[in-house]
Write a protein that holds these residues in place. Structure first.
Motif, short mmCIF file in Angstrom:
data_model
loop_
_atom_site.label_atom_id
_atom_site.label_comp_id
_atom_site.label_asym_id
_atom_site.label_seq_id
_atom_site.Cartn_x
_atom_site.Cartn_y
_atom_site.Cartn_z
N UNK A 123 32.48 -22.23 7.19
CA UNK A 123 32.64 -23.02 5.97
C UNK A 123 31.54 -22.69 4.97
N UNK A 124 30.30 -22.69 5.45
CA UNK A 124 29.18 -22.41 4.56
C UNK A 124 29.21 -20.96 4.06
N UNK A 125 29.65 -20.04 4.89
CA UNK A 125 29.78 -18.64 4.45
C UNK A 125 30.77 -18.54 3.30
N UNK A 126 31.83 -19.33 3.33
CA UNK A 126 32.80 -19.32 2.23
C UNK A 126 32.18 -19.83 0.92
N UNK A 127 31.11 -20.60 1.04
CA UNK A 127 30.40 -21.10 -0.14
C UNK A 127 29.37 -20.09 -0.63
N UNK A 128 29.19 -18.99 0.11
CA UNK A 128 28.25 -17.94 -0.29
C UNK A 128 26.96 -17.90 0.51
N UNK A 129 26.80 -18.77 1.48
CA UNK A 129 25.59 -18.77 2.30
C UNK A 129 25.63 -17.63 3.31
N UNK A 130 24.44 -17.12 3.64
CA UNK A 130 24.29 -16.10 4.68
C UNK A 130 23.26 -16.60 5.69
N UNK A 131 23.42 -16.18 6.94
CA UNK A 131 22.46 -16.56 7.98
C UNK A 131 21.17 -15.77 7.78
N UNK A 132 20.05 -16.50 7.88
CA UNK A 132 18.74 -15.85 7.72
C UNK A 132 17.85 -16.08 8.94
N UNK A 133 18.37 -16.70 9.96
CA UNK A 133 17.58 -16.98 11.16
C UNK A 133 18.11 -18.20 11.87
N UNK A 134 17.21 -18.90 12.54
CA UNK A 134 17.60 -20.13 13.23
C UNK A 134 16.47 -21.15 13.12
N UNK A 135 16.79 -22.38 13.42
CA UNK A 135 15.84 -23.47 13.33
C UNK A 135 16.10 -24.45 14.48
N UNK A 136 15.07 -25.13 14.96
CA UNK A 136 15.29 -26.07 16.07
C UNK A 136 16.15 -27.25 15.65
N UNK A 137 16.98 -27.71 16.56
CA UNK A 137 17.75 -28.93 16.35
C UNK A 137 16.79 -30.11 16.25
N UNK A 138 17.13 -31.05 15.39
CA UNK A 138 16.33 -32.26 15.29
C UNK A 138 16.65 -33.27 16.36
N UNK A 139 17.68 -33.00 17.16
CA UNK A 139 18.15 -33.97 18.14
C UNK A 139 18.07 -33.50 19.59
N UNK A 140 18.29 -32.21 19.82
CA UNK A 140 18.45 -31.73 21.19
C UNK A 140 17.42 -30.64 21.47
N UNK A 141 16.51 -30.96 22.36
CA UNK A 141 15.43 -30.03 22.71
C UNK A 141 16.02 -28.72 23.23
N UNK A 142 15.48 -27.60 22.71
CA UNK A 142 15.92 -26.28 23.14
C UNK A 142 17.12 -25.74 22.39
N UNK A 143 17.83 -26.58 21.66
CA UNK A 143 19.00 -26.12 20.89
C UNK A 143 18.51 -25.59 19.55
N UNK A 144 19.09 -24.47 19.13
CA UNK A 144 18.76 -23.88 17.84
C UNK A 144 20.00 -23.86 16.98
N UNK A 145 19.79 -24.04 15.70
CA UNK A 145 20.89 -24.05 14.74
C UNK A 145 20.74 -22.88 13.77
N UNK A 146 21.86 -22.32 13.31
CA UNK A 146 21.78 -21.26 12.31
C UNK A 146 21.13 -21.78 11.02
N UNK A 147 20.16 -21.04 10.51
CA UNK A 147 19.54 -21.33 9.21
C UNK A 147 20.25 -20.45 8.20
N UNK A 148 20.73 -21.05 7.13
CA UNK A 148 21.52 -20.31 6.14
C UNK A 148 20.90 -20.48 4.75
#
Length: 152
Positions: A123-148
């Motif tokens: 969905x975000x890619x359709x808005x023009x965002x691109x992945x630039x890395x990852x970031x830690x989840x604010x809720x789940x230890x060890x989970x990483x989220x795509x940074x766009x």
């Protein structure tokens, strides 16, 4: 549908939290996952004091929300972008994006960034965002989220 957008107010917190949880859970997350995210995804008066949160509504029924915050170096951070699963695909998200983009341009931001749910990357890619890395989840230890990021 007659959708309008406005800044969120404290009286919206409970209904917005419900929209956020239902939207997040519509990605297939189980109750244990949702419980782990509860504190991070609950909209409170403090949330409203710390962010510019906009709501989409139809005749007083809240349909979605999106936040835009100022970051250093002319960057904007998009967060809390959620649309009620019952109205996804009906223009609510498009209207929220239009507001976020207008506010970003008015603020002079050069880029927008966000931490994406893995299910929302397309969905975000359709808005023009691109992945630039990852970031830690604010809720789940060890989970990483795509940074766009989106260059404006």
């Amino acid at each position: 549908m007659s959708i309008s957008l406005r800044p969120a107010v404290v009286a919206d917190c409970a209904a917005l939290s419900d929209v956020v949880f239902r939207s997040k859970q519509s990605n297939g997350y189980d109750d244990a996952f949702m419980d782990a995210c509860r504190a991070e995804l609950t909209i409170t008066a403090r949330t409203l004091a710390q962010t510019q949160l906009w709501v989409a509504e139809d005749n007083g029924v809240l349909l979605g929300c999106a936040a835009l915050d100022t970051q250093p170096n002319n960057r904007g951070e998009v967060s809390l972008f959620f649309v009620d699963p019952n109205v996804q695909g009906r223009g609510v998200g498009r209207m929220l994006w239009s507001t976020i983009f207008r506010l970003a341009h008015q603020s002079g931001f050069k880029t927008l960034e966000l931490s994406a749910d893995p299910n929302a990357v397309g969905f975000y890619a359709k808005q023009g965002f691109v992945e630039i890395g990852s970031t830690p989840s604010g809720s789940i230890k060890g989970r990483r989220l795509p940074k766009m990021q989106l260059t404006l």
